[in-house]
Design a protein around this motif. Structure first.
Motif, PDB file in Angstrom:
ATOM      1  N   GLN A 186       1.513   2.988   5.386  1.00  0.00           N
ATOM      2  CA  GLN A 186       0.139   2.563   5.651  1.00  0.00           C
ATOM      3  C   GLN A 186      -0.819   2.731   4.329  1.00  0.00           C
ATOM      4  OE1 GLN A 186      -2.351   3.699   8.926  1.00  0.00           O
ATOM      5  NE2 GLN A 186      -0.934   2.922  10.475  1.00  0.00           N
ATOM      6  N   ASP A 187      -0.770   4.129   3.903  1.00  0.00           N
ATOM      7  CA  ASP A 187      -1.465   4.525   2.706  1.00  0.00           C
ATOM      8  C   ASP A 187      -1.168   3.686   1.471  1.00  0.00           C
ATOM      9  OD1 ASP A 187      -2.469   6.256   4.440  1.00  0.00           O
ATOM     10  OD2 ASP A 187      -1.680   8.137   3.273  1.00  0.00           O
ATOM     11  N   TYR A 188       0.247   3.230   1.356  1.00  0.00           N
ATOM     12  CA  TYR A 188       0.608   2.557   0.443  1.00  0.00           C
ATOM     13  C   TYR A 188       0.298   1.003   0.356  1.00  0.00           C
ATOM     14  CZ  TYR A 188       3.996  -0.480  -2.366  1.00  0.00           C
ATOM     15  OH  TYR A 188       4.822  -1.294  -3.317  1.00  0.00           O
ATOM     16  N   GLU A 189       0.379   0.401   1.592  1.00  0.00           N
ATOM     17  CA  GLU A 189      -0.269  -0.836   1.594  1.00  0.00           C
ATOM     18  C   GLU A 189      -1.653  -1.044   1.634  1.00  0.00           C
ATOM     19  OE1 GLU A 189       3.133  -2.781   4.781  1.00  0.00           O
ATOM     20  OE2 GLU A 189       1.478  -1.927   5.823  1.00  0.00           O
ATOM     21  N   ALA A 190      -2.304   0.050   1.946  1.00  0.00           N
ATOM     22  CA  ALA A 190      -3.745  -0.003   1.748  1.00  0.00           C
ATOM     23  C   ALA A 190      -4.209   0.102   0.144  1.00  0.00           C
ATOM     24  CB  ALA A 190      -4.734   1.302   2.262  1.00  0.00           C
ATOM     25  N   GLN A 191      -3.206   0.571  -0.755  1.00  0.00           N
ATOM     26  CA  GLN A 191      -3.583   0.454  -2.046  1.00  0.00           C
ATOM     27  C   GLN A 191      -2.988  -1.067  -2.745  1.00  0.00           C
ATOM     28  OE1 GLN A 191      -5.314   2.678  -3.488  1.00  0.00           O
ATOM     29  NE2 GLN A 191      -5.475   4.141  -1.444  1.00  0.00           N
ATOM     30  N   LEU A 192      -2.390  -1.750  -2.137  1.00  0.00           N
ATOM     31  CA  LEU A 192      -1.654  -2.676  -2.587  1.00  0.00           C
ATOM     32  C   LEU A 192      -2.675  -3.792  -3.318  1.00  0.00           C
ATOM     33  CD1 LEU A 192       1.378  -4.076  -0.781  1.00  0.00           C
ATOM     34  CD2 LEU A 192       1.469  -2.805  -2.697  1.00  0.00           C
ATOM     35  N   PHE A 193      -2.289  -4.165  -4.451  1.00  0.00           N
ATOM     36  CA  PHE A 193      -3.107  -5.248  -5.271  1.00  0.00           C
ATOM     37  C   PHE A 193      -2.928  -6.498  -4.567  1.00  0.00           C
ATOM     38  CE2 PHE A 193      -2.496  -8.274  -8.909  1.00  0.00           C
ATOM     39  CZ  PHE A 193      -3.624  -8.428  -9.282  1.00  0.00           C
ATOM     40  N   ARG A 194      -4.170  -7.195  -4.131  1.00  0.00           N
ATOM     41  CA  ARG A 194      -4.350  -8.462  -3.549  1.00  0.00           C
ATOM     42  C   ARG A 194      -3.739  -8.632  -2.117  1.00  0.00           C
ATOM     43  NH1 ARG A 194      -6.737 -11.600  -6.351  1.00  0.00           N
ATOM     44  NH2 ARG A 194      -6.384 -13.175  -5.143  1.00  0.00           N
ATOM     45  N   ILE A 195      -3.729  -7.369  -1.628  1.00  0.00           N
ATOM     46  CA  ILE A 195      -3.386  -7.510   0.029  1.00  0.00           C
ATOM     47  C   ILE A 195      -4.260  -8.248   0.589  1.00  0.00           C
ATOM     48  CG2 ILE A 195      -4.745  -5.127   0.344  1.00  0.00           C
ATOM     49  CD1 ILE A 195      -1.515  -5.537   2.087  1.00  0.00           C
TER      50      ILE A 195
END
Ligand code: BTN
Length: 243
Positions: A186-195
């Motif tokens: 979840q933390d990784y996805e929250a930081q994804l560019f252009r999510i």
């Protein structure tokens, strides 16, 4: 931590790889150099940086606690550790461009090369190479590259940035080792560019298409929402996210 400092070497990843042929290095053995003569990037590319201006280092980590199918979690924790360290240093707009490029203000400032040792379908050690552009001022013919200095206007202490990243690398690996998989993802996805934003992609055969990034699968594939609400997953060889 066992830190080996070298003036110059072909590649810190290659150095650690050779070191681990005869004997497994101690956990968190770190090799850092001022200059690489044959720096390696993802997918067989080269990693060039001006000597002495940037951080180029590799870390050996025992990852035998993970299953082979969980190896993308190594990428996630490294990207999160760098993100956390750079946020603390007030580097603006830090994002992770899937799978693990680190961007600031939409420019790539760091790359990660992870090389995992696998024997009999078991993960053993991981060699984690990090190249972070710190004080370099010019990037000829690399329109998407930048450095902490170019973005913040400050000359940064490489040592301070280095130790901050190592601190968080250890902390995030401890979280991983304790089995905190779903929060880490979840933390990784929250930081994804252009999510969740409409984004443009290119296939390996140069076809351009658009879709929304929905997240990643446990094995590191990118989940895209395409036209007609079709959800599809892509691996790194199949698709490239354009800037
Ligand atoms: C990429 O974005 O393509 C990954 C770049 C990784 C570069 C680092 S620099 C330290 C370590 N040694 C290498 O040869 N490569 C990695």
């Amino acid at each position: 931590m066992y830190i080996i400092k070298l003036d110059a070497i072909d590649s810190t990843n290659s150095y650690l790889k050779e070191l681990s042929v005869n004997k497994t290095p101690k956990d968190y053995t770190v090799v850092i150099t001022e200059s690489q003569t044959n720096g390696r990037g993802q997918m067989g590319t080269q990693w060039y940086t001006e000597s002495a201006k940037n951080l180029t280092f590799s870390v050996f980590k025992d990852v035998s606690f993970l299953k082979v199918q969980q190896q993308f979690y190594i990428s996630m924790v490294i990207a999160l550790a760098i993100t956390k360290a750079l946020n603390e240093l007030r580097v603006p707009k830090i994002k992770i461009k899937w799978p693990n490029d680190i961007l600031s203000e939409n420019k790539k400032i760091a790359g990660i090369l992870i090389e995992n040792g696998i024997k009999n379908n078991n993960l053993e050690g991981s060699i984690i190479g990090i190249g972070l552009n710190v004080n370099q001022k010019f990037f000829d013919n690399l329109p998407h590259a930048s450095s902490l200095h170019l973005i913040t206007g400050i000359l940064h202490s490489k040592d301070e940035v280095f130790h901050r990243i190592l601190k968080y690398l250890k902390l995030y690996f401890e979280r991983l080792q304790s089995g905190d998989f779903s929060n880490l993802k979840q933390d990784y996805e929250a930081q994804l560019f252009r999510i969740k934003k409409p984004s443009t992609f290119k296939t390996s055969t140069d076809q351009v298409f658009s879709g929304f990034i929905e997240g990643v699968t446990d094995d590191g594939k990118l989940k895209l929402l395409l036209e007609d609400d079709i959800l599809k997953t892509f691996d790194l060889k199949e698709v490239q996210l354009l800037y």
